[in-house]
Motif scaffolding. Structure first.
Motif, mmCIF file in Angstrom:
data_model
loop_
_atom_site.group_PDB
_atom_site.id
_atom_site.type_symbol
_atom_site.label_atom_id
_atom_site.label_comp_id
_atom_site.label_asym_id
_atom_site.label_seq_id
_atom_site.Cartn_x
_atom_site.Cartn_y
_atom_site.Cartn_z
ATOM 1 N N LEU A 252 0.845 -1.195 0.000
ATOM 2 C CA LEU A 252 0.000 0.000 0.000
ATOM 3 C C LEU A 252 0.878 1.241 0.000
ATOM 4 O O LEU A 252 1.817 1.358 0.796
ATOM 5 C CB LEU A 252 -0.895 0.006 1.248
ATOM 6 C CG LEU A 252 -1.712 1.277 1.508
ATOM 7 C CD1 LEU A 252 -2.704 1.522 0.396
ATOM 8 C CD2 LEU A 252 -2.436 1.164 2.830
ATOM 9 N N LYS A 253 0.572 2.153 -0.887
ATOM 10 C CA LYS A 253 1.261 3.438 -0.935
ATOM 11 C C LYS A 253 0.293 4.523 -0.471
ATOM 12 O O LYS A 253 -0.800 4.651 -1.009
ATOM 13 C CB LYS A 253 1.748 3.735 -2.355
ATOM 14 C CG LYS A 253 2.466 5.063 -2.483
ATOM 15 C CD LYS A 253 2.945 5.275 -3.912
ATOM 16 C CE LYS A 253 3.641 6.615 -4.055
ATOM 17 N NZ LYS A 253 4.120 6.836 -5.456
ATOM 18 N N VAL A 254 0.738 5.312 0.536
ATOM 19 C CA VAL A 254 -0.107 6.373 1.101
ATOM 20 C C VAL A 254 0.436 7.725 0.640
ATOM 21 O O VAL A 254 1.626 8.010 0.796
ATOM 22 C CB VAL A 254 -0.119 6.310 2.649
ATOM 23 C CG1 VAL A 254 -1.045 7.382 3.208
ATOM 24 C CG2 VAL A 254 -0.564 4.929 3.115
ATOM 25 N N ASN A 255 -0.445 8.531 0.073
ATOM 26 C CA ASN A 255 -0.092 9.886 -0.354
ATOM 27 C C ASN A 255 -0.726 10.894 0.590
ATOM 28 O O ASN A 255 -1.946 10.878 0.802
ATOM 29 C CB ASN A 255 -0.578 10.144 -1.777
ATOM 30 C CG ASN A 255 0.166 9.307 -2.808
ATOM 31 O OD1 ASN A 255 1.383 9.375 -2.892
ATOM 32 N ND2 ASN A 255 -0.563 8.495 -3.577
ATOM 33 N N TYR A 256 0.119 11.752 1.158
ATOM 34 C CA TYR A 256 -0.355 12.842 2.010
ATOM 35 C C TYR A 256 -0.277 14.137 1.197
ATOM 36 O O TYR A 256 0.814 14.586 0.824
ATOM 37 C CB TYR A 256 0.507 12.964 3.261
ATOM 38 C CG TYR A 256 0.409 11.764 4.182
ATOM 39 C CD1 TYR A 256 -0.574 11.684 5.172
ATOM 40 C CD2 TYR A 256 1.303 10.708 4.063
ATOM 41 C CE1 TYR A 256 -0.651 10.590 6.021
ATOM 42 C CE2 TYR A 256 1.230 9.602 4.906
ATOM 43 C CZ TYR A 256 0.247 9.559 5.873
ATOM 44 O OH TYR A 256 0.168 8.465 6.710
ATOM 45 N N ASN A 257 -1.425 14.707 0.905
ATOM 46 C CA ASN A 257 -1.487 15.945 0.133
ATOM 47 C C ASN A 257 -1.667 17.112 1.099
ATOM 48 O O ASN A 257 -2.681 17.205 1.796
ATOM 49 C CB ASN A 257 -2.644 15.887 -0.864
ATOM 50 C CG ASN A 257 -2.477 14.739 -1.850
ATOM 51 O OD1 ASN A 257 -1.405 14.581 -2.431
ATOM 52 N ND2 ASN A 257 -3.512 13.924 -2.015
#
Length: 832
Positions: A164-169
């Motif tokens: 799983l790749k988590v992107n924090y914008n």
């Protein structure tokens, strides 16, 4: 006799190498094979591909886990500020959703037992990030995380692995800046102290707002109050009130036209938001918090055993000295000495700075292993605080034996010896309490041997150093406000050494000086030696070497007996920036010998007179370092410049330089690491590379030919860049790596000899004369000391730009023979 092998004009376009077997010059055309670069790129590509190999172990099948986090920041800031904010935000990610990879042998990254994904940890991370942004003035920030996309890694043997790749914008919004600062205290004394120290406020109008600044300002105010008698005051009675609302916008009675104007201004303010800060006093029920306290009784217990520190005992002797009570068990220290170190004066207003200064004055002296100060306030008609200074004495005598192995044994050896490997055994005996005044007497015996291939001895050394240390400044006049000098010490030194540089010369040195060390500020340190007297005697000079130094004026001035009488000083300062990851260091050194004495007693500097061997010179150097730290790596930069100027005396004429034991040199583990110690330069001269010293021997009869290439100079320029990074822990200690480049050289200031034509500093030849080294190294960090192993290559060798008749390709860049023979360097500690 000596042999000087020069180059003829018909050797244009030919590179020279000196054969170690027969000493003859061989004509070798230096050329880099193109395959070297092809292989290099191939190796780099392979390492890049292999290093990207990542392995996940002991995961739960068919259950997602976080494999990667990415932070995307949208806001008005430069790349450096964005990177710094990104590093801060990364620390706010919860550990359960932050994968930790371990590197194995540089090329393999392992993620072991990743936790099963839980969205609650993502939500906590988002909240953590928002809190951090608010604390740093981004009140309109917005943080969004995307974790719905799960990638399945299908492999032949791992079809059940879900990454799983988590992107924090991150949308930071506009940064709030400070518009106004005000202070409101009901206690008139507190308000007066605030007004008197307002110019020292850490909050400045128009600066970026942060909660850390608020905390630091409140701490500053507490320090101001506690330094003016408010012993009980604390942070609980202070608070900061923040206001980001324009009150005039909600005033219903305002004129409609004024309201429109206010709306326009409000729009501008929305784009450039500001914040008003008010520091307030919180009313408390306990009135003693705002009472002024004086220093009451001060009791000193200078020699309490550790097991009896819990209370007073009867088997002690009480002494009244001035306004102080001393309870001594063994009578180890003089009362007058103890009282002089106490800044707390009975009857005076309590000041926290005096409390800290007293504690520091005793803790920095090695006569005690532990010092504590207990305070007991008395709330009476005249509030006061009684202090009990309890000290556990250290053992009076200390003995140690140190074994060293390095290509540099000591600072003394850097000046005289010529090898590249060495061993040293040092013995130290210290008395921590001389004359019952905590004076320290240090006696150090140094022994060392230096060799080349573990069979041929180059030099031996034996030295004895004796130093008496006073924990204060000793001056013929009384210093005003001597208590403001932090960590003040006075040294009385007497050193002597014997060095045998086999088959060249022997050296005796005797050095005596009075030294001072102190700090006016915590980050600034001064070291001064005055007077500094040093005598160097060189004798048993080999016949061939004796002829050599007679024929070359520059060497004849350097290698002879000499007397130094003067002063030297060192100024060091550490610069802390607003960014805690960045700090700077500056070291300035200056020395003079014989300028005043030589001018006043000019006739005494003639040959045979008492000052006939006096050296007259000035030596200056500057060392600046810049460090940028990251979580697992560091960039280290260094720039060094040194200059020496020698003056003529009645006994010293012609080409004047610094004495060789004060000259600059390059190469070795702490300088240009592509060259061995003292083997670079000067400039692009080939003088030392073609020089042979020939001695006729009688037993057995024959001729011995030796190469002499110890290289000293009056000018040095050097720059270093090193990237340091963690590799992996080894049994609790860290193995670290480094990539580095060194740029620089040394030069003579002036010479009338044509042999030194390209050894003289010339700005027009600076590019040709500059040497460049590069390499990599390993460091084994044992916390208390660090072992360093470096391999350095000569990327640009100025030797191949030395003669106007020689036309080497690329001014000495990437010479094949140099690239095949890296220099191995071993040292203890970082080079800078």
């Amino acid at each position: 006799m000596y042999i000087r092998r020069s180059l003829s004009a018909d050797q244009a376009g030919i590179r020279q190498n000196i054969s170690a077997e027969n000493g003859k010059l061989k004509k070798i055309r230096m050329k880099i094979h193109s395959s070297f670069f092809n292989h290099s790129y191939f190796i780099i590509i392979i390492l890049g591909l292999v290093s990207s190999c990542t392995v996940v172990k002991k995961y739960q099948p068919y259950k997602p886990f976080v494999f990667e986090n990415e932070i995307h920041i949208n806001g008005k800031m430069n790349s450096g500020e964005k990177k710094e904010l990104e590093n801060k935000l990364e620390t706010q990610i919860e550990d359960s959703v932050k994968p930790v990879f371990k590197s194995v042998l540089f090329v393999r990254h392992v993620l072991n037992r990743p936790a099963v994904f839980d969205s609650n940890y993502i939500k906590r991370s988002v909240q953590n990030m928002n809190n951090l942004l608010h604390n740093n003035g981004y009140y309109r920030s917005d943080v969004q995380a995307e974790w719905n996309k799960v990638d399945t890694v299908i492999r032949n043997d791992k079809p059940d692995q879900y990454r799983l790749k988590v992107n924090y914008n991150i949308n930071t919004g506009s940064l709030f800046r400070i518009d106004s600062i005000s202070y409101h205290f009901t206690d008139t004394t507190l308000q007066r102290l605030v007004n008197e120290n307002k110019d020292k406020s850490l909050l400045k109008k128009s600066e970026a707002f942060s909660n850390q600044q608020i905390d630091e300002e409140l701490n500053r105010l507490i320090e101001v109050f506690r330094n003016n008698g408010f012993y009980r005051i604390n942070r609980e009675m202070l608070k900061a009130q923040l206001d980001t609302v324009n009150v005039s916008l909600i005033d219903a009675s305002a004129d409609p036209f004024e309201q429109i104007q206010l709306q326009v201004e409000a729009q501008k303010k929305y784009q450039n938001p500001t914040i008003d800060i008010a520091i307030l006093e919180i009313p408390l029920k306990d009135s003693s918090i705002t009472q002024l306290y004086k220093v009451g009784n001060v009791v000193i217990l200078p020699d309490e055993p550790a097991e009896l520190m819990t209370g007073m005992r009867r088997d002690v002797e009480r002494t009244e000295y001035g306004n102080y009570s001393i309870y001594s068990r063994y009578n180890l220290f003089k009362p007058s000495f103890l009282v002089k170190r106490i800044a707390l004066k009975p009857g005076e207003l309590f000041r926290a700075s005096n409390f800290n200064k007293t504690l520091l004055n005793f803790n920095r002296i090695e006569a005690w292993q532990n010092v504590t100060i207990n305070a007991r306030p008395r709330d009476s008609i005249e509030p006061a605080v009684d202090f009990f200074i309890r000290m556990v004495p250290a053992k009076k005598y200390f003995f140690s034996a140190d074994f060293e192995g390095s290509s540099i044994l000591s600072a003394q050896n850097q000046l005289y010896n010529a090898g590249n490997k060495g061993l040293a055994l040092n013995f130290q005996l210290k008395n921590r309490n001389v004359a019952r005044q905590a004076l320290q007497l240090e006696n150090v015996l140094r022994t060392g041997i230096e060799f080349t291939d573990f069979s041929k001895i180059l030099s031996t050394e034996m030295g004895l150093s004796n130093r008496l240390i006073f924990p204060r400044l000793l001056t013929p006049f009384k210093l005003k406000n001597q208590e403001d000098f932090l960590n003040a010490r006075t040294y009385v030194n007497l050193d002597g050494s014997y060095i045998d540089r086999y088959k060249y010369y022997k050296i005796n040195t005797l050095n005596a000086y009075l030294g001072y060390e102190f700090q006016k500020r915590a980050n600034i340190n001064w070291q001064i030696r005055f007077p500094n007297i040093e005598f160097t005697r060189i004798y048993d000079i080999d016949l061939g070497f004796e002829q050599l130094i007679r024929d070359y004026p520059l060497l004849s001035y350097s290698y002879n007996n000499g007397l130094i009488m003067g002063i030297n000083g060192t100024y060091t300062r550490r610069f802390n920036t607003s960014n805690p990851r960045i700090f700077n260091y500056l070291r300035l050194y200056g020395e003079e010998s014989g300028l005043l004495i030589g001018a006043l007693f000019k006739k005494q500097t003639q040959d045979g007179k008492p000052l006939g061997q006096l050296y007259r010179f000035i030596k200056l150097s500057a060392d600046f370092r810049h460090y940028v730290t990251h979580a697992k790596s560091m960039w280290a930069y260094r720039v060094f410049a040194g200059y020496g100027l020698g003056f003529k005396t009645e006994n010293r004429q012609g080409d004047i330089s610094l004495p060789f034991f004060r000259q600059f040199f390059a190469g070795g583990p702490n300088s240009m690491r592509g060259w061995q110690l003292r083997k670079l330069g000067p400039g692009s001269s080939i003088f030392y590379d073609t020089l042979r010293v020939r001695t006729i021997t009688t037993d057995p009869p024959g001729v011995v030919e030796k190469k002499f290439d110890d290289r000293y100079a009056d000018i040095q320029l050097e720059g270093n860049v090193e990237y340091r990074f963690d590799i992996f822990p080894v049994y609790g200690y860290w193995l670290r790596g480094a990539l580095f480049t060194d740029i620089g050289n040394v030069w003579v200031r002036r010479s009338s000899s044509p042999e030194f034509k390209y050894a003289v500093f010339d700005l027009g030849r600076l590019y040709k004369d500059i040497a460049v080294a590069g390499g990599a190294g390993l460091r084994l960090d044992f916390k208390f000391f660090l072992l360093r192993f470096d391999l350095g290559w000569r990327l640009k060798d100025p030797l191949y730009a030395s003669d106007e008749y020689i036309k080497p390709q690329n001014d000495g860049w990437f010479i094949t023979s140099n690239m095949r023979r890296p220099a191995f360097q071993f040292g203890i500690g970082y080079p800078f």
